[in-house]
Design an enzyme around this catalytic site. Sequence first.
Site, PDB file in Angstrom:
ATOM      1  N   HIS A 175      -3.145  37.852   5.284  1.00 36.35           N
ATOM      2  CA  HIS A 175      -2.048  38.881   5.497  1.00 36.35           C
ATOM      3  C   HIS A 175      -1.268  39.094   4.059  1.00 36.35           C
ATOM      4  O   HIS A 175      -2.638  38.848   2.468  1.00 36.35           O
ATOM      5  CB  HIS A 175      -0.507  38.482   5.325  1.00 36.35           C
ATOM      6  CG  HIS A 175      -1.128  37.287   7.238  1.00 36.35           C
ATOM      7  ND1 HIS A 175      -0.662  35.626   6.927  1.00 36.35           N
ATOM      8  CD2 HIS A 175      -0.808  37.875   8.080  1.00 36.35           C
ATOM      9  CE1 HIS A 175      -0.637  36.482   8.746  1.00 36.35           C
ATOM     10  NE2 HIS A 175      -0.301  37.286   8.921  1.00 36.35           N
ATOM     11  N   CYS A 262       4.597  31.849   4.522  1.00 32.52           N
ATOM     12  CA  CYS A 262       4.663  31.688   5.961  1.00 32.52           C
ATOM     13  C   CYS A 262       5.704  30.268   6.603  1.00 32.52           C
ATOM     14  O   CYS A 262       5.967  30.522   7.705  1.00 32.52           O
ATOM     15  CB  CYS A 262       3.566  31.660   6.514  1.00 32.52           C
ATOM     16  SG  CYS A 262       2.295  30.561   5.380  1.00 32.52           S
TER      17      CYS A 262
HETATM   18  C1  CIR Z   1      -2.495  32.047  12.014  1.00 33.87           C
HETATM   19  O1  CIR Z   1      -3.945  32.420  11.796  1.00 33.87           O
HETATM   20  O2  CIR Z   1      -1.779  32.662  11.841  1.00 33.87           O
HETATM   21  C2  CIR Z   1      -2.034  30.355  11.162  1.00 33.87           C
HETATM   22  N1  CIR Z   1      -2.838  30.070  11.285  1.00 33.87           N
HETATM   23  C3  CIR Z   1      -1.636  30.596   9.465  1.00 33.87           C
HETATM   24  C4  CIR Z   1      -0.196  32.051   9.148  1.00 33.87           C
HETATM   25  C5  CIR Z   1      -0.542  31.893   7.940  1.00 33.87           C
HETATM   26  N2  CIR Z   1       1.018  32.810   7.897  1.00 33.87           N
HETATM   27  C6  CIR Z   1       1.390  33.698   6.400  1.00 33.87           C
HETATM   28  O3  CIR Z   1       0.667  33.859   5.823  1.00 33.87           O
HETATM   29  N3  CIR Z   1       2.048  34.507   6.646  1.00 33.87           N
END
Ligand code: CIR
Length: 267
Positions: A175, A262
């Site tokens: 991201h 996140c």
């Molecule tokens: C994903 O791949 O969607 C989750 N395992 C990790 C999301 C991390 N989110 C973020 O950095 N905002």
Amino acid sequence: MAGAKHSSRILTRAIVRLPSPNFAAGLTTADLGVPNYELALKQHAAYRAALEECGLTVTCLADDPAHPDSTFVEDTAVLTERGAMLTRPGAPSRRGEAQSISEVLAHFLPSSSIQTIQAPGTIDGGDICEAGDHFFIGISERTNQTGGEQLAAWLAASGFTSSFVDIRREKTLLHLKSGVAYLGENRLVITDALAGRDAFAGYKHIRVTPNEEYGANCVRINDCVLIPVGCVKLAADLQKSGYQTIALEMSEFQKMDGGLSCLSLRF
Ligand code: CIR
């Protein structure tokens, strides 16, 4: 704290969700091993305590085993001081996560201020970096141009500006906020890969070194900055600039590609 007394927005609340026992079944590209659920719970408890130490009232939602990635609540909504945009996450396995967040947000915000990204648009909240009245919208494997345009239009209607930052060639960044964080005071924490982008030219930069790249996903909350344990140089640089830091163990979330931002929605 010299010159770093206030972030641009005073935050009072956070929403988090407990990791579920099948948290390890979520999406990941990391090659760091299988996360330990008990340790993830401990790290999550410390994270919640840190949010409270920063002055936030924390709403902690029950785990949701139907969505193993649902502890990463940031991806489900974009919150501004004027409303909320519920996202349509880029990963199909995560699409169902926004509904329950919408119900929680309805307790705190007027329903007229809550909108939703429509198909075929996709947005992951991790791609949206608020920098005062401006929002950087990362175009990534998760956030597409259509979703970005819907968000930009909604932000403009609320009096905010925005610009797109295409990170699809930055293979180490899931991201946008994996590589940049806004601290307030016109200052960014940023990786080498993003530091040269025109979008970030008008800001002061605190560079993360390549071995501390995970620390680029740090979070300014009121008078503190949350950083991952082990980012020694970043901690020193932040403190030199007048910020108070709180270092948190994040190993189990890092194994699932998750960073500090996140794990919460802050508003
Ligand atoms: C994903 O791949 O969607 C989750 N395992 C990790 C999301 C991390 N989110 C973020 O950095 N905002």
